[in-house]
Design a protein around this motif. Structure first.
Motif, PDB file in Angstrom:
ATOM      1  N   ASP A  79       0.845  -1.188   0.000  1.00 14.87           N
ATOM      2  CA  ASP A  79       0.000   0.000   0.000  1.00 14.87           C
ATOM      3  C   ASP A  79       0.885   1.245   0.000  1.00 14.87           C
ATOM      4  O   ASP A  79       1.515   1.575   1.008  1.00 14.87           O
ATOM      5  CB  ASP A  79      -0.913  -0.004   1.234  1.00 14.87           C
ATOM      6  N   ARG A  80       0.929   1.937  -1.142  1.00 15.58           N
ATOM      7  CA  ARG A  80       1.762   3.148  -1.244  1.00 15.58           C
ATOM      8  C   ARG A  80       1.248   4.262  -0.335  1.00 15.58           C
ATOM      9  O   ARG A  80       2.029   5.000   0.241  1.00 15.58           O
ATOM     10  CB  ARG A  80       1.767   3.666  -2.682  1.00 15.58           C
ATOM     11  N   ASN A  83       2.297   3.428   3.047  1.00 11.94           N
ATOM     12  CA  ASN A  83       3.716   3.083   3.076  1.00 11.94           C
ATOM     13  C   ASN A  83       3.923   1.792   3.877  1.00 11.94           C
ATOM     14  O   ASN A  83       4.735   1.727   4.794  1.00 11.94           O
ATOM     15  CB  ASN A  83       4.537   4.236   3.667  1.00 11.94           C
ATOM     16  N   TYR A  85       3.201  -2.846   3.892  1.00 14.17           N
ATOM     17  CA  TYR A  85       2.912  -4.091   3.181  1.00 14.17           C
ATOM     18  C   TYR A  85       2.394  -5.107   4.182  1.00 14.17           C
ATOM     19  O   TYR A  85       2.604  -4.986   5.385  1.00 14.17           O
ATOM     20  CB  TYR A  85       4.136  -4.619   2.421  1.00 14.17           C
ATOM     21  N   ARG A 100      10.461   4.770   1.500  1.00 13.23           N
ATOM     22  CA  ARG A 100       9.200   4.686   0.744  1.00 13.23           C
ATOM     23  C   ARG A 100       9.369   3.738  -0.443  1.00 13.23           C
ATOM     24  O   ARG A 100      10.483   3.423  -0.853  1.00 13.23           O
ATOM     25  CB  ARG A 100       8.789   6.064   0.249  1.00 13.23           C
ATOM     26  N   PHE A 101       8.226   3.303  -0.979  1.00 16.04           N
ATOM     27  CA  PHE A 101       8.237   2.515  -2.209  1.00 16.04           C
ATOM     28  C   PHE A 101       8.507   3.473  -3.370  1.00 16.04           C
ATOM     29  O   PHE A 101       7.753   4.410  -3.581  1.00 16.04           O
ATOM     30  CB  PHE A 101       6.889   1.818  -2.447  1.00 16.04           C
ATOM     31  N   SER A 102       9.565   3.247  -4.117  1.00 15.09           N
ATOM     32  CA  SER A 102       9.858   4.126  -5.249  1.00 15.09           C
ATOM     33  C   SER A 102       9.347   3.542  -6.563  1.00 15.09           C
ATOM     34  O   SER A 102       9.131   4.268  -7.524  1.00 15.09           O
ATOM     35  CB  SER A 102      11.360   4.384  -5.353  1.00 15.09           C
ATOM     36  N   GLU A 103       9.137   2.225  -6.586  1.00 10.82           N
ATOM     37  CA  GLU A 103       8.681   1.579  -7.821  1.00 10.82           C
ATOM     38  C   GLU A 103       7.971   0.273  -7.461  1.00 10.82           C
ATOM     39  O   GLU A 103       8.470  -0.503  -6.653  1.00 10.82           O
ATOM     40  CB  GLU A 103       9.908   1.286  -8.699  1.00 10.82           C
ATOM     41  N   ILE A 104       6.823   0.066  -8.061  1.00 15.10           N
ATOM     42  CA  ILE A 104       6.109  -1.205  -7.927  1.00 15.10           C
ATOM     43  C   ILE A 104       5.661  -1.588  -9.331  1.00 15.10           C
ATOM     44  O   ILE A 104       4.851  -0.899  -9.942  1.00 15.10           O
ATOM     45  CB  ILE A 104       4.887  -1.101  -6.987  1.00 15.10           C
ATOM     46  N   GLN A 113      -4.414   2.668  -3.585  1.00 13.92           N
ATOM     47  CA  GLN A 113      -3.063   2.591  -4.122  1.00 13.92           C
ATOM     48  C   GLN A 113      -2.395   1.256  -3.789  1.00 13.92           C
ATOM     49  O   GLN A 113      -1.178   1.143  -3.755  1.00 13.92           O
ATOM     50  CB  GLN A 113      -2.217   3.747  -3.579  1.00 13.92           C
ATOM     51  N   GLU A 114      -3.198   0.260  -3.556  1.00 11.88           N
ATOM     52  CA  GLU A 114      -2.686  -1.055  -3.179  1.00 11.88           C
ATOM     53  C   GLU A 114      -2.335  -1.870  -4.423  1.00 11.88           C
ATOM     54  O   GLU A 114      -3.033  -1.826  -5.430  1.00 11.88           O
ATOM     55  CB  GLU A 114      -3.750  -1.781  -2.356  1.00 11.88           C
TER      56      GLU A 114
END
Length: 159
Positions: A79-80, A83, A85, A100-104, A113-114
């Motif tokens: 989940d962006r 922040n 999982y 943070r997640f930079s790329e998924i 945003q999941e």
């Protein structure tokens, strides 16, 4: 025989450091700490980014193992917005505040945003790459989920 003039000077002088010498040493210590402390802090931050990627990879490997062992697909939800999982049936894990997640890439969309990655009983995974980075973005780590083999690997990438 000793000379009276030189011995009198030694007796009258006190040993020790002057105030200027002490202030100079304190100034050098202060300048040194201004140089060293940011580098140490940056090292701690990079270590937290690395640890977040390794923890995410460990969760993915655990879900893959459970899917194979139990014969039931397992999901990893990222989940962006939060922040965080979460593995199916597990606790939600929040990334540190400066990570943070930079790329998924890959997986299937979830709510908001999941993004969900599915691990199948045959060992494969519906997924591709999840990258995490720190605020400075100097170093990021990519967790690769190989679609066919289900292999989970962590790679370091520099900006």
């Amino acid at each position: 025989m000793l000379r009276a003039g030189k011995d009198e000077k030694k007796v009258g002088r006190k040993s020790g450091f002057s105030l200027i010498e002490l202030l100079l040493v304190l100034l050098l210590l202060g300048v040194g700490s201004l140089i060293v402390l940011p580098a140490v802090e940056r090292g701690f931050n990079q270590r937290e980014v690395r640890q977040a990627a390794l923890n995410l990879a460990a969760t993915a490997r655990s879900l893959r193992g459970k899917a194979i062992y139990e014969g039931v697909p397992r999901r990893l939800s990222l989940d962006r917005a939060e922040n965080s999982y979460q593995g199916q049936g597990g606790q939600k894990v929040y990334l540190p505040t400066h990570v943070r997640f930079s790329e998924i890439v890959g997986g299937e969309p979830g709510e908001g945003q999941e993004q969900r990655f599915v691990f199948f009983p045959n060992g494969s995974v519906l997924g591709d790459v999840v990258a995490v980075e720190g605020e400075e973005a100097a170093t990021s780590y990519r967790v690769r989920l190989d679609a066919l083999s289900g292999r989970v690997a962590v790679e370091e990438s520099h900006s």
